[in-house]
Design a protein around this motif. Sequence first.
Motif, PDB file in Angstrom:
ATOM      1  N   THR A  17       0.812  -1.216   0.000  1.00  0.00           N
ATOM      2  CA  THR A  17       0.000   0.000   0.000  1.00  0.00           C
ATOM      3  C   THR A  17       0.846   1.267   0.000  1.00  0.00           C
ATOM      4  O   THR A  17       0.322   2.360  -0.250  1.00  0.00           O
ATOM      5  CB  THR A  17      -0.932   0.013   1.225  1.00  0.00           C
ATOM      6  N   ASP A  18       2.146   1.145   0.277  1.00  0.00           N
ATOM      7  CA  ASP A  18       3.054   2.292   0.268  1.00  0.00           C
ATOM      8  C   ASP A  18       3.585   2.480  -1.144  1.00  0.00           C
ATOM      9  O   ASP A  18       4.165   1.569  -1.726  1.00  0.00           O
ATOM     10  CB  ASP A  18       4.204   2.044   1.246  1.00  0.00           C
ATOM     11  N   GLU A  19       3.401   3.669  -1.714  1.00  0.00           N
ATOM     12  CA  GLU A  19       3.804   3.887  -3.104  1.00  0.00           C
ATOM     13  C   GLU A  19       5.307   3.770  -3.306  1.00  0.00           C
ATOM     14  O   GLU A  19       5.778   3.637  -4.431  1.00  0.00           O
ATOM     15  CB  GLU A  19       3.333   5.255  -3.587  1.00  0.00           C
ATOM     16  N   ASN A  20       6.077   3.773  -2.219  1.00  0.00           N
ATOM     17  CA  ASN A  20       7.525   3.617  -2.331  1.00  0.00           C
ATOM     18  C   ASN A  20       7.989   2.180  -2.130  1.00  0.00           C
ATOM     19  O   ASN A  20       9.198   1.931  -2.025  1.00  0.00           O
ATOM     20  CB  ASN A  20       8.222   4.523  -1.312  1.00  0.00           C
ATOM     21  N   ALA A 312       4.330   1.497 -10.764  1.00  0.00           N
ATOM     22  CA  ALA A 312       2.902   1.511 -10.431  1.00  0.00           C
ATOM     23  C   ALA A 312       2.211   0.220 -10.849  1.00  0.00           C
ATOM     24  O   ALA A 312       1.429  -0.356 -10.074  1.00  0.00           O
ATOM     25  CB  ALA A 312       2.232   2.708 -11.098  1.00  0.00           C
ATOM     26  N   ARG A 315       3.304  -2.641  -8.683  1.00  0.00           N
ATOM     27  CA  ARG A 315       2.619  -2.616  -7.384  1.00  0.00           C
ATOM     28  C   ARG A 315       1.227  -3.229  -7.506  1.00  0.00           C
ATOM     29  O   ARG A 315       0.791  -3.979  -6.627  1.00  0.00           O
ATOM     30  CB  ARG A 315       2.521  -1.181  -6.852  1.00  0.00           C
TER      31      ARG A 315
END
Length: 336
Positions: A17-20, A312, A315
Amino acid sequence: MTETTTAIGYRENLPVTDENCLITENVPLPTCGEHDLLVRVEAVSVNPVDVKLRTNAAPDGLRVLGFDAAGTVTAVGSAVSTYKIGDEVFYAGVVDRPGTNQRLHVVDERIVGRKPATVSFADAASLPLTAITAWESLFDRLALTENSTGTLLVVGATGGVGSVMLQLAEALLPNVAVVATASTPEGREWVRELGAEHTVNHRGDLAAEVARIAPGGVDWMFTAHSEGQIPMYAEVVAPFGHIVAIDDGPRDVEPLKNKSITWHWELMFTRPLYGTPDMDRQRALLDRVSQLVDDGIVRPTTARTLTPISAATLRQAHEAVETGRTTGKIVLHGWG
């Protein structure tokens, strides 16, 4: 100036859930060792091992993930004898080198197969890791042959490895009856299309369902989900049967002793990790799978395609794989 290429990896063990949790960086252009190919990656897919490493393995800088790729050879090492520049290939890499989630990737030619000519790069990328795992499980660990007779239970049949295993069993093991686990109507339809003669629900009373099909127990079992299941496996496998597992599995297999059941581990990275004398068998089996695809006997197991290859979209794929409920493979292709 040092040449670079785009790579996607992680520097911290972060939740999906963390974009990094996955980031894009430019890294030095890989250089070929004597047995290496430099491949322009056209497509990749995501496997449970990617999720496991991203969440648990120390990155030690930028760790680039990815264990499936299809692409085109752009350079070769000094001792390469199998491939030339311009050849289209597919492969699964290895855990002790940077992964395939980069535009240009280096891989040992001995674990690389020729891409099936009749399918896209994206569909080809759905196959290598799962095909190697399924092949080695059936023919190296369980030692099945075209003359084998009996019953094989595939636990985790709707997943990537199971989806290839069902097709290999259908094509190459004519006298082996296959029982596949599936818990939804869509899953049951999927595994029957791929060659399973029987289906059972692993979310129900699996032992009772298997007993109705194979009252004396199954001869062989493949499992991708063995933790906590050993007492049940001891019930459903016949005396002198064999089990092959690909997950981290149990630490205590004592319940299997009374029936003299054999437990096998399968890790498709073993040959390249240890440089075994038969390391090039992975190339040979990928070439065989490629021919089966071109002959229309084995089909790619792509269930979902994302584009382009980016942090993206990777992920998104990791998030789906983390649910443990994906059918087939999630593939990514093209670079933005």
